[in-house]
Design a protein around this motif. Structure first.
Motif, PDB file in Angstrom:
ATOM      1  N   ARG A   1       0.839  -1.203   0.000  1.00 55.74           N
ATOM      2  CA  ARG A   1       0.000   0.000   0.000  1.00 55.74           C
ATOM      3  C   ARG A   1       0.877   1.257   0.000  1.00 55.74           C
ATOM      4  O   ARG A   1       0.594   2.215  -0.722  1.00 55.74           O
ATOM      5  CB  ARG A   1      -0.923  -0.012   1.226  1.00 55.74           C
ATOM      6  N   ALA A   2       1.930   1.257   0.801  1.00 54.80           N
ATOM      7  CA  ALA A   2       2.844   2.399   0.834  1.00 54.80           C
ATOM      8  C   ALA A   2       3.524   2.579  -0.522  1.00 54.80           C
ATOM      9  O   ALA A   2       3.712   3.706  -0.991  1.00 54.80           O
ATOM     10  CB  ALA A   2       3.879   2.213   1.932  1.00 54.80           C
ATOM     11  N   LEU A   3       3.882   1.470  -1.163  1.00 54.43           N
ATOM     12  CA  LEU A   3       4.508   1.528  -2.488  1.00 54.43           C
ATOM     13  C   LEU A   3       3.548   2.122  -3.512  1.00 54.43           C
ATOM     14  O   LEU A   3       3.942   2.966  -4.329  1.00 54.43           O
ATOM     15  CB  LEU A   3       4.962   0.127  -2.922  1.00 54.43           C
ATOM     16  N   GLN A   4       2.293   1.720  -3.473  1.00 55.89           N
ATOM     17  CA  GLN A   4       1.297   2.278  -4.397  1.00 55.89           C
ATOM     18  C   GLN A   4       1.105   3.768  -4.150  1.00 55.89           C
ATOM     19  O   GLN A   4       0.982   4.552  -5.108  1.00 55.89           O
ATOM     20  CB  GLN A   4      -0.038   1.552  -4.230  1.00 55.89           C
ATOM     21  N   ASP A   5       1.087   4.173  -2.877  1.00 58.78           N
ATOM     22  CA  ASP A   5       0.952   5.605  -2.569  1.00 58.78           C
ATOM     23  C   ASP A   5       2.143   6.393  -3.104  1.00 58.78           C
ATOM     24  O   ASP A   5       1.983   7.493  -3.648  1.00 58.78           O
ATOM     25  CB  ASP A   5       0.819   5.818  -1.056  1.00 58.78           C
ATOM     26  N   THR A   6       3.345   5.823  -2.963  1.00 59.54           N
ATOM     27  CA  THR A   6       4.550   6.493  -3.458  1.00 59.54           C
ATOM     28  C   THR A   6       4.513   6.610  -4.972  1.00 59.54           C
ATOM     29  O   THR A   6       4.855   7.651  -5.538  1.00 59.54           O
ATOM     30  CB  THR A   6       5.807   5.726  -3.014  1.00 59.54           C
ATOM     31  N   LYS A   7       4.100   5.535  -5.656  1.00 55.45           N
ATOM     32  CA  LYS A   7       4.012   5.576  -7.126  1.00 55.45           C
ATOM     33  C   LYS A   7       3.001   6.628  -7.576  1.00 55.45           C
ATOM     34  O   LYS A   7       3.255   7.367  -8.532  1.00 55.45           O
ATOM     35  CB  LYS A   7       3.621   4.209  -7.672  1.00 55.45           C
ATOM     36  N   THR A   8       1.876   6.706  -6.880  1.00 49.75           N
ATOM     37  CA  THR A   8       0.866   7.709  -7.211  1.00 49.75           C
ATOM     38  C   THR A   8       1.427   9.108  -7.018  1.00 49.75           C
ATOM     39  O   THR A   8       1.213  10.007  -7.855  1.00 49.75           O
ATOM     40  CB  THR A   8      -0.389   7.509  -6.344  1.00 49.75           C
ATOM     41  N   SER A   9       2.165   9.316  -5.942  1.00 49.11           N
ATOM     42  CA  SER A   9       2.776  10.613  -5.674  1.00 49.11           C
ATOM     43  C   SER A   9       3.799  10.965  -6.751  1.00 49.11           C
ATOM     44  O   SER A   9       3.869  12.118  -7.208  1.00 49.11           O
ATOM     45  CB  SER A   9       3.437  10.589  -4.299  1.00 49.11           C
ATOM     46  N   ILE A  10       4.595   9.983  -7.179  1.00 49.59           N
ATOM     47  CA  ILE A  10       5.603  10.225  -8.224  1.00 49.59           C
ATOM     48  C   ILE A  10       4.933  10.600  -9.535  1.00 49.59           C
ATOM     49  O   ILE A  10       5.366  11.542 -10.224  1.00 49.59           O
ATOM     50  CB  ILE A  10       6.502   8.986  -8.384  1.00 49.59           C
ATOM     51  N   VAL A  11       3.869   9.890  -9.894  1.00 48.38           N
ATOM     52  CA  VAL A  11       3.155  10.204 -11.141  1.00 48.38           C
ATOM     53  C   VAL A  11       2.568  11.610 -11.070  1.00 48.38           C
ATOM     54  O   VAL A  11       2.657  12.388 -12.046  1.00 48.38           O
ATOM     55  CB  VAL A  11       2.057   9.147 -11.409  1.00 48.38           C
ATOM     56  N   SER A  12       2.002  11.970  -9.930  1.00 51.69           N
ATOM     57  CA  SER A  12       1.425  13.305  -9.767  1.00 51.69           C
ATOM     58  C   SER A  12       2.501  14.386  -9.883  1.00 51.69           C
ATOM     59  O   SER A  12       2.317  15.403 -10.578  1.00 51.69           O
ATOM     60  CB  SER A  12       0.734  13.393  -8.413  1.00 51.69           C
ATOM     61  N   THR A  13       3.639  14.179  -9.233  1.00 49.07           N
ATOM     62  CA  THR A  13       4.740  15.149  -9.288  1.00 49.07           C
ATOM     63  C   THR A  13       5.310  15.247 -10.702  1.00 49.07           C
ATOM     64  O   THR A  13       5.627  16.354 -11.170  1.00 49.07           O
ATOM     65  CB  THR A  13       5.848  14.741  -8.298  1.00 49.07           C
ATOM     66  N   THR A  14       5.427  14.127 -11.395  1.00 53.20           N
ATOM     67  CA  THR A  14       5.930  14.141 -12.773  1.00 53.20           C
ATOM     68  C   THR A  14       4.989  14.925 -13.691  1.00 53.20           C
ATOM     69  O   THR A  14       5.444  15.712 -14.529  1.00 53.20           O
ATOM     70  CB  THR A  14       6.083  12.696 -13.293  1.00 53.20           C
ATOM     71  N   THR A  15       3.697  14.734 -13.492  1.00 56.02           N
ATOM     72  CA  THR A  15       2.720  15.476 -14.290  1.00 56.02           C
ATOM     73  C   THR A  15       2.829  16.973 -14.023  1.00 56.02           C
ATOM     74  O   THR A  15       2.819  17.790 -14.963  1.00 56.02           O
ATOM     75  CB  THR A  15       1.295  14.988 -13.962  1.00 56.02           C
ATOM     76  N   ILE A  16       2.967  17.348 -12.763  1.00 54.35           N
ATOM     77  CA  ILE A  16       3.109  18.772 -12.419  1.00 54.35           C
ATOM     78  C   ILE A  16       4.390  19.340 -13.024  1.00 54.35           C
ATOM     79  O   ILE A  16       4.384  20.451 -13.588  1.00 54.35           O
ATOM     80  CB  ILE A  16       3.094  18.953 -10.886  1.00 54.35           C
ATOM     81  N   ASN A  17       5.498  18.597 -12.936  1.00 51.87           N
ATOM     82  CA  ASN A  17       6.768  19.063 -13.511  1.00 51.87           C
ATOM     83  C   ASN A  17       6.667  19.241 -15.014  1.00 51.87           C
ATOM     84  O   ASN A  17       7.181  20.227 -15.570  1.00 51.87           O
ATOM     85  CB  ASN A  17       7.903  18.092 -13.178  1.00 51.87           C
ATOM     86  N   ASN A  18       6.029  18.295 -15.703  1.00 47.32           N
ATOM     87  CA  ASN A  18       5.874  18.423 -17.160  1.00 47.32           C
ATOM     88  C   ASN A  18       5.030  19.639 -17.524  1.00 47.32           C
ATOM     89  O   ASN A  18       5.336  20.360 -18.485  1.00 47.32           O
ATOM     90  CB  ASN A  18       5.256  17.151 -17.744  1.00 47.32           C
ATOM     91  N   ASN A  19       3.975  19.867 -16.745  1.00 51.32           N
ATOM     92  CA  ASN A  19       3.146  21.050 -17.004  1.00 51.32           C
ATOM     93  C   ASN A  19       3.936  22.337 -16.783  1.00 51.32           C
ATOM     94  O   ASN A  19       3.819  23.306 -17.555  1.00 51.32           O
ATOM     95  CB  ASN A  19       1.907  21.031 -16.110  1.00 51.32           C
ATOM     96  N   LEU A  20       4.771  22.356 -15.739  1.00 49.25           N
ATOM     97  CA  LEU A  20       5.578  23.558 -15.471  1.00 49.25           C
ATOM     98  C   LEU A  20       6.638  23.768 -16.561  1.00 49.25           C
ATOM     99  O   LEU A  20       6.907  24.915 -16.950  1.00 49.25           O
ATOM    100  CB  LEU A  20       6.229  23.467 -14.098  1.00 49.25           C
TER     101      LEU A  20
END
Length: 128
Positions: free
Chosen positions: A75-94
């Protein structure tokens, strides 16, 4: 007495006495009797069974504990992966926003609004 009478008659009939059938002889053989004082399971076997049950219970408890631990780590691994995907999306948008804001025509327009003029002698080309 006449035979036409409906009254009950008391007739005495002698019945011969019958002796009961011969009963089987009871023998004192120990075929079906358990030996008193002897137990089927010895003390050592009882201790061995207790130790095996204790080990089995311990293994079951450890197994359940490990499964719970693995589930929480997943569960912690899935949360981390979700956080990484969200941060990557924000970085690409920026990054896309930076590229849009640093377009040459936009910068030139802002410079003209501020009263700056293009001087070719002061321009340097930077190669990355």
């Amino acid at each position: 007495m006449s035979l036409n009478s409906n009254l009950a008659r008391n007739v005495e009939v002698e019945m011969p006495l019958q002796s009961p059938l011969a009963t089987p002889k009871q023998t004192n053989s120990p075929i079906h009797k358990p030996i008193p004082g002897k137990s089927i399971v010895t003390r050592t076997e009882k201790m061995l069974i207790g130790m095996i049950m204790t080990i089995a219970f311990t293994l079951i408890a450890v197994s359940i504990s490990l499964e719970i631990n693995v589930a929480s780590i997943n569960r912690a691994l899935q949360d981390t992966k979700t956080s990484i995907v969200s941060t990557t999306t924000i970085n690409n948008n920026l990054k896309q926003e930076v590229q849009e804001l640093s377009r040459y025509d936009r910068i030139y327009k802002i410079a003209n609004n501020q009263g700056l003029k293009m001087n070719e002698a002061n321009v340097r080309n930077v190669i990355k």
